[in-house]
Design an enzyme around this catalytic site. Structure first.
Site, mmCIF file in Angstrom:
data_model
loop_
_atom_site.group_PDB
_atom_site.id
_atom_site.type_symbol
_atom_site.label_atom_id
_atom_site.label_comp_id
_atom_site.label_asym_id
_atom_site.label_seq_id
_atom_site.Cartn_x
_atom_site.Cartn_y
_atom_site.Cartn_z
ATOM 1 N N SER A 143 -1.707 -11.684 -5.771
ATOM 2 C CA SER A 143 -1.316 -11.423 -4.376
ATOM 3 C C SER A 143 -0.504 -10.139 -4.296
ATOM 4 O O SER A 143 0.245 -9.805 -5.230
ATOM 5 C CB SER A 143 -0.457 -12.589 -3.892
ATOM 6 O OG SER A 143 0.182 -12.278 -2.685
ATOM 7 N N LYS A 192 3.037 -15.902 -9.084
ATOM 8 C CA LYS A 192 1.836 -15.063 -9.254
ATOM 9 C C LYS A 192 2.065 -14.019 -10.352
ATOM 10 O O LYS A 192 1.188 -13.751 -11.179
ATOM 11 C CB LYS A 192 1.476 -14.371 -7.932
ATOM 12 C CG LYS A 192 0.945 -15.332 -6.874
ATOM 13 C CD LYS A 192 -0.440 -15.826 -7.245
ATOM 14 C CE LYS A 192 -0.908 -16.940 -6.371
ATOM 15 N NZ LYS A 192 -2.135 -17.588 -6.824
ATOM 16 N N TYR A 194 7.022 -18.068 -4.713
ATOM 17 C CA TYR A 194 5.558 -17.986 -4.696
ATOM 18 C C TYR A 194 5.099 -16.699 -5.393
ATOM 19 O O TYR A 194 4.274 -16.715 -6.314
ATOM 20 C CB TYR A 194 5.028 -18.041 -3.246
ATOM 21 C CG TYR A 194 3.581 -17.627 -3.151
ATOM 22 C CD1 TYR A 194 2.580 -18.423 -3.687
ATOM 23 C CD2 TYR A 194 3.210 -16.415 -2.561
ATOM 24 C CE1 TYR A 194 1.244 -18.026 -3.643
ATOM 25 C CE2 TYR A 194 1.896 -16.018 -2.508
ATOM 26 C CZ TYR A 194 0.904 -16.823 -3.047
ATOM 27 O OH TYR A 194 -0.401 -16.426 -3.007
#
Ligand code: NAD
Ligand code: WQD
Length: 338
Positions: free
Chosen positions: A125, A153, A149
């Protein structure tokens, strides 16, 4: 190829499965249905008639389930979409994101190693970059994700790099998605969030449907041309095509890669709203609300590496994205059937 697709019933995974299957690949989809409905599978099969598509309901953290999925299946490559993706949820429960996103990938990599599978395409991302030092983001931009989050990643990217250093034949593509929106042009597949959507496009389509009263624009006082936040939106079908290009790269070029997948230009919230209104012929009500905590004013991708190395470029425009998102929502007002 025989491809194992984790999270293949989710928003991006399902669109990619259709394109993989239509390209002649044979699929084994693994999904725990944590954020997807079983009826997605019927739609994938409907859009790729005659294709070989198997499904196993399993969690990628379940080593025994993975073992039996891989055993004798002749898997040649993995596309790894399975993961949790809510920034706000990750701030409330960071351990869950570490466990699912990083822990799940570690278990998947072990199963791959046991079965001699050496190719993986991973859903990373743009969140891995954090606050922009310069724009557009290039792949060499500092990596400093601002939430758990994004950190999960980045940790997976590092795990993949470590695995590649350890195992001579192992190759990965970490694809850093910007803002995927839109839906399959047939109107049969699209984004189906649970509850009130957090993201702009599903929110807009639900306002257009009359399910939500008005759009709330989170901040109109950013240092952007019209004061609203700017993002690099790309059509989910372009993103799916990017995965096919990455798989071909891993096989043909025999190298690993980290690449941005974005359109390479930004649109403000007001510009997206305008495009949506033009594409759908509907006027939507909106309010200006306070900024959303943690939001960045503006960012977009330098997508030249993907163009050069993968031969990939986003093709759809912003009005196409809005039109397709709306077609899906209008034809499936309650999302996928239960
Ligand atoms: P999604 O929630 O629609 O799809 C993820 C799928 O994975 C779901 O079907 C879910 O049931 C499944 N899943 C989750 N954890 C699992 C587990 N432990 N075992 C098995 N299945 C599991 O999300 P999406 O938008 O399709 O995103 C796919 C991937 O792309 C995610 O990894 C996400 O972090 C990443 N990504 C998404 C975006 C975006 O804006 N949608 C942007 C960048 C990266
Ligand atoms: C876009 C713009 C909002 C909703 C998120 C994740 C990111 C990535 C993609 C996974 C912003 C504004 C939004 C609304 C609004 N996901 N907005 N009203 O935050 O750029 O990215 O999804 O990797 O990690 O953070 O996407 O669609 O939520 O917001 O005004 O109701 O729309 O402020 O400027 P975002 P988004």
């Amino acid at each position: 190829m025989r491809v194992l697709v984790t999270g293949g019933l989710g928003y991006i995974g399902s669109h990619t499965c259709v394109e993989l299957a239509r390209d002649g690949h044979r699929l084994l989809i693994i999904d725990n249905l944590g954020n997807a409905k079983p009826s997605v599978l019927e739609r994938i099969r409907e859009l790729a008639p005659g294709a070989a598509i198997e499904f196993v309901r399993a969690d990628v953290r379940d080593a025994a389930a993975l073992e039996s999925a891989f055993a004798g299946a002749g898997i040649e490559a993995v596309m790894h979409f399975a993961g949790l993706k809510s920034v706000s949820e990750s701030m409330a429960n960071p351990a869950l994101y570490r466990d699912n996103n990083l822990g799940g990938t570690a278990i998947l990599l072990k199963a791959m190693a046991r079965h001699g599978v050496e190719r993986i395409v991973f859903s990373s991302s743009a969140t891995v970059y954090g606050v922009p030092e310069q724009l557009p983001y290039t792949e060499s931009h500092r990596l400093q994700p601002a939430n758990p989050y994004g950190q999960s990643k980045l940790q997976v990217e590092r795990l993949l790099a470590a695995q590649a250093a350890l195992r001579a034949g192992f190759r990965y593509a970490a694809l850093r998605y910007f803002n995927p929106i839109g839906a399959h042009p047939s109107g049969r597949m699209g984004e189906d969030p649970r509850g009130v959507p957090e993201n702009l496009l599903p929110y807009l389509t639900q306002v257009a449907l009359g399910r939500l009263p008005r759009l709330r624009i989170y901040g109109a006082d950013y240092a952007t041309p019209d004061g609203t936040g700017v993002r690099d939106y790309l059509h989910v079908m372009d993103l799916a095509a990017g995965h096919l290009a990455a798989l071909a790269y891993l096989c043909d070029r025999d190298r690993s890669i980290c690449a941005n997948l974005g359109a390479g230009r930004g649109y403000s919230v007001l510009e997206v709203l305008g495009a949506f209104e033009r594409a759908t012929g509907r006027k939507l009500a909106y309010d200006i609300a306070p900024r959303r905590p943690g939001d960045i004013a503006a960012y977009h991708a330098d997508a030249s590496l993907a163009a050069r190395e993968l031969g990939w470029k986003a093709r759809y425009g912003i009005e196409d994205m809005c039109r397709d998102a709306w077609r899906w929502q209008a034809q499936n007002p309650a999302g996928y059937p239960d």
